[in-house]
Design a protein around this motif. Structure first.
Motif, PDB file in Angstrom:
ATOM      1  N   LEU A  54       3.869  10.345   5.461  1.00 16.58           N
ATOM      2  CA  LEU A  54       5.302  10.127   5.472  1.00 16.58           C
ATOM      3  C   LEU A  54       6.337  10.201   4.244  1.00 16.58           C
ATOM      4  O   LEU A  54       7.327  10.471   4.132  1.00 16.58           O
ATOM      5  N   LEU A  55       5.377  10.003   2.971  1.00 12.15           N
ATOM      6  CA  LEU A  55       6.178   9.884   1.599  1.00 12.15           C
ATOM      7  C   LEU A  55       5.967  11.072   0.995  1.00 12.15           C
ATOM      8  O   LEU A  55       6.410  11.210  -0.264  1.00 12.15           O
ATOM      9  N   THR A  90      -6.449  -0.635   6.258  1.00 14.81           N
ATOM     10  CA  THR A  90      -5.956  -0.438   5.010  1.00 14.81           C
ATOM     11  C   THR A  90      -5.911   1.308   4.741  1.00 14.81           C
ATOM     12  O   THR A  90      -4.975   2.038   4.181  1.00 14.81           O
ATOM     13  N   GLN A  91      -7.187   1.803   5.202  1.00 12.23           N
ATOM     14  CA  GLN A  91      -7.261   3.246   5.135  1.00 12.23           C
ATOM     15  C   GLN A  91      -6.279   3.802   5.801  1.00 12.23           C
ATOM     16  O   GLN A  91      -5.662   4.973   5.387  1.00 12.23           O
ATOM     17  N   PHE A  92      -5.822   3.369   6.968  1.00 18.00           N
ATOM     18  CA  PHE A  92      -4.746   3.939   7.852  1.00 18.00           C
ATOM     19  C   PHE A  92      -3.511   3.983   7.117  1.00 18.00           C
ATOM     20  O   PHE A  92      -2.574   4.860   7.220  1.00 18.00           O
ATOM     21  N   LEU A  93      -3.219   2.851   6.683  1.00 17.99           N
ATOM     22  CA  LEU A  93      -1.903   2.821   5.624  1.00 17.99           C
ATOM     23  C   LEU A  93      -1.985   3.776   4.557  1.00 17.99           C
ATOM     24  O   LEU A  93      -0.853   4.519   4.234  1.00 17.99           O
ATOM     25  N   VAL A  94      -2.854   3.921   3.832  1.00 17.55           N
ATOM     26  CA  VAL A  94      -3.132   5.097   2.904  1.00 17.55           C
ATOM     27  C   VAL A  94      -2.770   6.467   3.269  1.00 17.55           C
ATOM     28  O   VAL A  94      -2.117   7.291   2.812  1.00 17.55           O
ATOM     29  N   CYS A  95      -3.455   6.815   4.332  1.00 16.09           N
ATOM     30  CA  CYS A  95      -3.149   8.290   4.879  1.00 16.09           C
ATOM     31  C   CYS A  95      -1.855   8.421   5.563  1.00 16.09           C
ATOM     32  O   CYS A  95      -1.426   9.600   5.149  1.00 16.09           O
ATOM     33  N   VAL A  96      -1.459   7.329   6.412  1.00  9.29           N
ATOM     34  CA  VAL A  96      -0.227   7.836   6.990  1.00  9.29           C
ATOM     35  C   VAL A  96       0.948   7.737   6.220  1.00  9.29           C
ATOM     36  O   VAL A  96       1.822   8.267   6.022  1.00  9.29           O
ATOM     37  N   SER A  97       0.786   6.816   4.942  1.00 10.21           N
ATOM     38  CA  SER A  97       1.905   6.660   4.055  1.00 10.21           C
ATOM     39  C   SER A  97       2.011   7.931   3.257  1.00 10.21           C
ATOM     40  O   SER A  97       2.919   8.503   2.875  1.00 10.21           O
ATOM     41  N   GLY A  98       0.772   8.476   3.044  1.00 13.19           N
ATOM     42  CA  GLY A  98       0.849  10.018   2.497  1.00 13.19           C
ATOM     43  C   GLY A  98       1.380  10.988   3.001  1.00 13.19           C
ATOM     44  O   GLY A  98       2.310  11.719   2.549  1.00 13.19           O
ATOM     45  N   ALA A 110      -5.458   8.169  10.807  1.00 11.38           N
ATOM     46  CA  ALA A 110      -5.603   8.513   9.487  1.00 11.38           C
ATOM     47  C   ALA A 110      -6.096   9.840   9.291  1.00 11.38           C
ATOM     48  O   ALA A 110      -5.566  10.662   8.285  1.00 11.38           O
ATOM     49  N   ALA A 111      -7.086  10.358  10.135  1.00  6.06           N
ATOM     50  CA  ALA A 111      -7.682  11.956   9.845  1.00  6.06           C
ATOM     51  C   ALA A 111      -6.528  12.693  10.129  1.00  6.06           C
ATOM     52  O   ALA A 111      -6.348  13.768   9.469  1.00  6.06           O
ATOM     53  N   ARG A 112      -5.655  12.490  11.032  1.00  3.28           N
ATOM     54  CA  ARG A 112      -4.484  13.534  11.402  1.00  3.28           C
ATOM     55  C   ARG A 112      -3.310  13.549  10.250  1.00  3.28           C
ATOM     56  O   ARG A 112      -2.755  14.548  10.219  1.00  3.28           O
ATOM     57  N   SER A 113      -3.431  12.480   9.482  1.00  2.78           N
ATOM     58  CA  SER A 113      -2.256  12.654   8.618  1.00  2.78           C
ATOM     59  C   SER A 113      -2.758  13.173   6.949  1.00  2.78           C
ATOM     60  O   SER A 113      -1.925  13.535   6.225  1.00  2.78           O
ATOM     61  N   VAL A 114      -4.063  13.511   6.862  1.00  2.00           N
ATOM     62  CA  VAL A 114      -4.452  13.845   5.544  1.00  2.00           C
ATOM     63  C   VAL A 114      -4.248  15.393   5.387  1.00  2.00           C
ATOM     64  O   VAL A 114      -4.237  16.247   6.348  1.00  2.00           O
ATOM     65  N   THR A 115      -4.184  15.733   4.048  1.00  8.94           N
ATOM     66  CA  THR A 115      -4.072  17.018   3.767  1.00  8.94           C
ATOM     67  C   THR A 115      -5.116  18.016   3.672  1.00  8.94           C
ATOM     68  O   THR A 115      -5.395  18.983   4.193  1.00  8.94           O
ATOM     69  N   TYR A 116      -6.344  17.165   3.114  1.00  9.95           N
ATOM     70  CA  TYR A 116      -7.859  17.740   2.989  1.00  9.95           C
ATOM     71  C   TYR A 116      -8.675  16.855   3.881  1.00  9.95           C
ATOM     72  O   TYR A 116      -8.491  15.571   3.586  1.00  9.95           O
ATOM     73  N   VAL A 121       0.832  -1.020   0.150  1.00  4.17           N
ATOM     74  CA  VAL A 121       0.013   0.179   0.145  1.00  4.17           C
ATOM     75  C   VAL A 121       0.883   1.448   0.043  1.00  4.17           C
ATOM     76  O   VAL A 121       0.594   1.953  -0.985  1.00  4.17           O
ATOM     77  N   PRO A 122       1.803   1.380   0.769  1.00  4.52           N
ATOM     78  CA  PRO A 122       2.693   2.748   0.726  1.00  4.52           C
ATOM     79  C   PRO A 122       3.495   2.510  -0.519  1.00  4.52           C
ATOM     80  O   PRO A 122       3.749   3.797  -1.058  1.00  4.52           O
ATOM     81  N   LEU A 123       3.907   1.568  -1.262  1.00  3.39           N
ATOM     82  CA  LEU A 123       4.377   1.655  -2.421  1.00  3.39           C
ATOM     83  C   LEU A 123       3.342   2.201  -3.571  1.00  3.39           C
ATOM     84  O   LEU A 123       3.900   2.946  -4.479  1.00  3.39           O
ATOM     85  N   TRP A 124       2.089   1.841  -3.485  1.00  5.04           N
ATOM     86  CA  TRP A 124       1.170   2.480  -4.336  1.00  5.04           C
ATOM     87  C   TRP A 124       1.086   3.882  -3.983  1.00  5.04           C
ATOM     88  O   TRP A 124       0.914   4.777  -5.173  1.00  5.04           O
ATOM     89  N   VAL A 125       0.973   4.441  -2.786  1.00  4.89           N
ATOM     90  CA  VAL A 125       0.895   5.735  -2.543  1.00  4.89           C
ATOM     91  C   VAL A 125       2.046   6.431  -3.077  1.00  4.89           C
ATOM     92  O   VAL A 125       1.696   7.731  -3.492  1.00  4.89           O
ATOM     93  N   ALA A 126       3.183   5.740  -2.929  1.00  5.77           N
ATOM     94  CA  ALA A 126       4.403   6.872  -3.177  1.00  5.77           C
ATOM     95  C   ALA A 126       4.394   6.976  -4.669  1.00  5.77           C
ATOM     96  O   ALA A 126       4.987   8.077  -5.133  1.00  5.77           O
ATOM     97  N   ARG A 127       3.835   6.339  -5.413  1.00  5.88           N
ATOM     98  CA  ARG A 127       3.654   6.600  -6.872  1.00  5.88           C
ATOM     99  C   ARG A 127       2.809   7.646  -7.268  1.00  5.88           C
ATOM    100  O   ARG A 127       2.684   7.907  -8.592  1.00  5.88           O
ATOM    101  N   LYS A 128       2.154   8.249  -6.161  1.00  7.49           N
ATOM    102  CA  LYS A 128       1.219   9.294  -6.587  1.00  7.49           C
ATOM    103  C   LYS A 128       1.366  10.897  -6.294  1.00  7.49           C
ATOM    104  O   LYS A 128       2.084  10.881  -5.117  1.00  7.49           O
ATOM    105  N   ASP A 129       0.780  11.745  -6.929  1.00  2.22           N
ATOM    106  CA  ASP A 129       1.072  13.060  -6.541  1.00  2.22           C
ATOM    107  C   ASP A 129      -0.084  13.316  -5.563  1.00  2.22           C
ATOM    108  O   ASP A 129       0.267  14.137  -4.491  1.00  2.22           O
TER     109      ASP A 129
END
Length: 418
Positions: free
Chosen positions: A134-135, A124-132, A161-167, A92-100
């Protein structure tokens, strides 16, 4: 971000037949394709085949373990689930890392109103948001739902997850208040209508049709009802059958509506009830399938009023300007009904009285023209608010990126399917 095409990821439970989740993505995709037509878009979803077929985008399975949603009742299945969590912590973090940027459009991101386990989608939602965070990938959760969560692990995953997101925006005041009660600090996140309200409403017939829409749910209660789930389901179906009987007794026809493919089971049970108890009336019970919200909306504009359980059946009914009685399972539906001026017409799915629902349905039908006009005005207000939200989302997730073309029309049109 450089001159290369934007790389945008879409995360969520989409493509699996839930009409509300898919429609939220329809609205988001329409906006992204309008503003960033050259963007490379792909999804991380529990139904990648469905996403590819519906939207013509690349799609990656949300879980490495394809048996994620099956009960692990043997040591081998338990071990596979544990291994899957470890694998997903890398993939999941590898997938997130390839995105703007990554966008989750609508859905109950922080809800447990229906059965949910911490180490499934919340993880999984936690992984997506926290990876964003960190990466360096901006993550936006747009018009999402939330509720008070008691399980400590799930609460911790949601808050991280909520604390990690931009919007982050919510689809109701209750959702924002729930996150604050759970410990999320004030960060200026706003409340906007559900994204489905951004989709256009097809024209309906010029006058009354004599048909009432009845939206059903394959309802077994929530997390706290697991021990008596079958009892909850049986009572719900019996009560909805009484509502159908009452509508037919009043000389009207019934159109059964769904919000997810799993609801077909309740549709079959209600048709069997009518076929057994009053076979002469079966031809007055209509059950055309709806593969997407566009088809659901075409059915809704052809009814005079609606009784509905699923949240997005209610959202769509109100967007179409139809007087509605809710038989709901979550605070989000209560809040929606109050905002539409229909607070007196809401009931709990596990305890509602069919006779009261039928009496209120009679009241709404008696003043349908006035009610429909009031509801339609509120729906137009919601569409204007969502146009504002899309502008805020662009500024948060794609700062400094020149728009592909200026926005000349705030209306959002459905995303084309493949």
């Amino acid at each position: 971000m450089t001159a290369r095409p934007l790389r945008i990821g879409l995360y969520g439970l989409v493509g699996s037949g839930n009409l509300g989740n898919d429609a939220s993505l329809d609205a988001m995709l329409a906006h992204l394709r309008d503003r960033y037509p050259d963007a490379e878009i792909d999804a991380l979803t529990d139904a990648p085949d469905g996403a590819r077929a519906r939207w013509g985008i690349r799609a990656t399975p949300m879980h490495w373990n394809r048996g994620e949603y099956r009960t692990a009742d043997t040591p081998v299945l338990v071990a596979r689930k544990v291994l899957g969590k470890l694998v997903d912590a890398v993939r999941v973090p590898l997938w997130v890392a390839r995105k703007d940027a990554v966008v989750m459009s609508g859905s109950g991101a922080f809800e447990v109103t229906l059965p949910l386990r911490s180490w499934g989608t919340p993880y999984t939602q936690f992984l997506v948001c926290v990876s964003g965070r960190l990466l360096g990938t901006r993550v936006g959760l747009v018009s999402v739902g939330a509720d008070d969560v008691r399980p400590p692990v799930m609460r911790a995953l949601f808050l991280a997850a909520a604390r990690s997101v931009t919007y982050l925006s919510y689809r109701g005041e209750h959702a924002r208040d729930s996150m604050r009660r759970m410990g999320l600090r004030e960060r200026g996140d706003r409340v906007f209508p559900d994204l489905v309200n951004a989709l256009p409403v097809p024209p309906g017939p010029p006058g009354p049709t004599g048909v009432v829409g009845v939206g059903v749910l394959d309802f077994y209660g929530g997390n706290d009802d697991r021990a008596r789930a079958e009892e909850v389901h049986a009572r719900y179906v019996a009560s909805m059958a009484r509502v159908v009987d009452g509508i037919l007794d009043r000389g009207r026809e019934v159109r059964l509506l769904i919000g997810d493919q799993v609801d077909d089971r309740v549709v079959r049970l209600l048709r069997e009830h009518v076929a057994t108890r009053r076979p002469a009336d079966l031809s007055r019970v209509h059950t055309e399938p709806a593969a997407d919200v566009g088809e659901l909306m075409r059915q809704l504009v052809a009814v005079d009023a609606v009784v509905a359980t699923r949240f997005h059946n209610i959202v769509c009914a109100l967007s179409a300007g139809r007087p509605t009685v809710s038989v709901c399972y979550a605070r989000k539906s209560d809040e929606l009904m109050v905002d539409a001026g229909l607070g007196a017409y809401r009931h709990r799915a596990d305890t509602f009285d069919p006779e009261t629902v039928l009496t209120q349905l009679d009241e709404l039908l008696a003043s349908a023209d006035r009610m429909s006009a009031d509801i339609a005005r509120r729906a137009e207000r919601d569409r204007t608010a969502l146009a504002e939200q899309f502008a805020l989302l662009d500024a948060a997730l794609f700062p400094g990126v020149a728009a592909a073309r200026p926005v000349s029309d705030p209306d959002i049109h459905p995303a084309p399917t493949a």
